[in-house]
Design an enzyme around this catalytic site. Structure first.
Site, short mmCIF file in Angstrom:
data_model
loop_
_atom_site.label_atom_id
_atom_site.label_comp_id
_atom_site.label_asym_id
_atom_site.label_seq_id
_atom_site.Cartn_x
_atom_site.Cartn_y
_atom_site.Cartn_z
N ASN A 8 4.91 5.89 3.76
CA ASN A 8 4.10 6.59 2.58
C ASN A 8 3.68 7.94 2.83
O ASN A 8 3.23 8.65 1.96
CB ASN A 8 2.94 5.95 2.61
N THR A 9 4.44 8.71 3.56
CA THR A 9 4.47 10.16 4.14
C THR A 9 5.93 10.56 3.89
O THR A 9 6.66 10.26 4.79
CB THR A 9 3.44 10.53 5.52
N ASN B 153 0.81 -0.95 -0.07
CA ASN B 153 0.26 -0.02 0.03
C ASN B 153 0.92 1.27 0.07
O ASN B 153 1.97 1.06 0.32
CB ASN B 153 -1.07 -0.08 1.13
N LYS C 95 5.05 3.73 17.50
CA LYS C 95 5.39 2.75 16.40
C LYS C 95 6.48 2.65 15.54
O LYS C 95 6.62 3.78 14.71
CB LYS C 95 3.80 2.73 15.50
N PHE D 22 -1.94 8.14 4.88
CA PHE D 22 -2.80 8.58 5.72
C PHE D 22 -4.06 9.34 5.15
O PHE D 22 -4.14 10.52 5.66
CB PHE D 22 -2.14 9.63 6.68
N SER E 21 5.29 5.09 8.97
CA SER E 21 4.84 4.95 7.51
C SER E 21 5.78 5.25 6.58
O SER E 21 6.30 6.33 6.41
CB SER E 21 3.61 5.57 7.39
N ASN F 181 5.47 -1.39 11.57
CA ASN F 181 4.78 -1.06 10.40
C ASN F 181 5.07 -1.95 9.19
O ASN F 181 5.73 -2.93 9.37
CB ASN F 181 5.01 0.26 9.89
N GLY G 165 3.02 -9.69 9.85
CA GLY G 165 3.00 -10.96 9.25
C GLY G 165 2.21 -11.90 10.18
O GLY G 165 2.66 -13.17 10.40
#
Ligand SMILES: Cc1cc2nc3c(=O)[nH]c(=O)nc-3n(C[C@H](O)[C@H](O)[C@H](O)COP(=O)(O)O)c2cc1C
Length: 329
Positions: free
Chosen positions: A170-171, A102, A206, A106, A168, A235, A286
């Site tokens: 993705n940011t 993905n 996290k 956010f 994350s 993550n 996982g």
């Protein structure tokens, strides 16, 4: 039968909430299954399994998740202002490797709307709610702490615990906040605000599965120096071992992240066990079967979370874990 695996991943993702609502209306139960019950600070966990960050970003389906057998819920990542997902393709899956990919970045309804969803749910339920918080993508890293402090304040009356998400992929730049050379500067004002606001909720961090072990140890120690209450490990991963189907950017989850996540868990258990006060360790990454849940608990995880297992096993996963736990007791 898992018909959602026959349609494109994005369609399945968009139809997911409706499917969960229907499934929980048919199979949901009013009582939370009790197994390996556990207390941390003032929080009571009837069991050890919950949804991972990102499963219910806007706290839209809390009643459904509770009725499906979760012992706790993590919502978010929530950002202060509403924001849309990243442009382009944002989700994919690979059945052969039991993984997801993905690049969502956010997407959030924003603090105000999510707050009301949590508040309404809390009127009916005592299940612990972890609020996973993140910065808006337009907020520069030098000001990131301001977004996190805003969210701590905003959710202070409804959150049972907070998860500070700095992992994350993705940011843009988010993971830089968790680099050992930046972490003190980031955590100083946040932990000062926790004191000033007199927050009693546990604060968890996290972390990413992609830190070298030496760096992970340093990062864990820096967080402990700031007196955080625990960790969520881990993550999604940027590594692509056997995952050639996916682009280089974006995070992979599911079976291929299991070994990295277990290594991070083992390291955190080691580092935290040297502390005088007990820390809360949540394992994610996982966890695909009921056996995996117990493996993580035996390794020292206090709580365990799943995201990708819900795609490959379906929403009955939490009850499956409970039945397995009952058979073991
Ligand atoms: C589609 C998707 C969206 C996610 N969104 C978030 C998020 O908003 N915040 C977060 O902390 N983690 C997010 N995650 C990461 C998961 O919480 C989890 O840490 C990771 O997927 C590893 O667990 P799994 O192998 O059980 O999926 C997301 C994962 C996926 C697959």
């Amino acid at each position: 039968m898992k018909p959602w695996l026959w349609i494109p991943a994005k369609w399945a993702h968009d139809l997911g909430p409706l499917g969960i609502q229907i499934y929980s209306k048919i199979f949901g139960q009013s009582k939370t299954p009790i197994w390996n019950a556990f207390n941390f600070k003032n929080l009571i966990f009837k069991n050890r399994i919950g949804i991972a960050g990102g499963v219910d970003k806007n706290a839209d389906l809390l009643m459904a998740w509770e009725s499906l057998g979760c012992g706790f819920l993590e919502i978010g990542t929530v950002t202060p202002a509403p924001q849309k997902p990243n442009p382009g393709k944002i989700i994919d899956r690979d059945l052969k490797t039991k993984s997801l990919w993905n690049k969502m970045g956010f997407p959030s309804a924003g603090a105000e709307e999510v707050f009301y969803n949590v508040r309404n749910f809390k009127e009916h339920s005592t299940i612990p709610i972890f609020v996973n918080i993140g910065k808006n993508r337009t907020t520069e890293n030098s000001k990131a702490h301001e977004d996190y402090i805003f969210l701590l304040n905003h959710f202070s009356v409804v959150a049972d615990a907070f998860v500070i998400n700095i992992s994350s992929p993705n940011t843009a730049g988010l993971r830089d906040l968790a680099k050992k050379e930046n972490l003190d500067l980031f955590l100083n004002p946040i932990m000062q605000a926790v004191q000033d606001l007199k927050l009693s909720q546990p604060i968890l961090i996290k972390l990413s599965p992609d830190l070298e072990i030496a760096d992970l140890k340093s990062v864990l120690q820096i967080c402990l120096n700031h007196d955080v209450d625990g960790f969520v490990l881990t993550n999604t991963t940027l590594s692509r071992n056997g995952l050639n189907k996916y682009p280089t950017e974006g995070g992979a989850s599911g079976e291929p992240v299991a070994e990295l996540s277990k290594l991070a868990l083992k390291t955190a258990v080691q580092v935290c066990s040297e502390q005088k006060t007990k820390k809360l360790i949540i394992s994610a990454g996982g966890v695909m079967t009921e056996r995996d849940v117990f493996e993580r608990i035996e390794m020292g995880a206090d709580l365990v979370q799943a995201y990708t297992a819900l795609i490959y096993e379906g929403p009955g996963f939490f009850r499956k874990v409970s039945h397995f736990a009952e058979r073991r007791q």
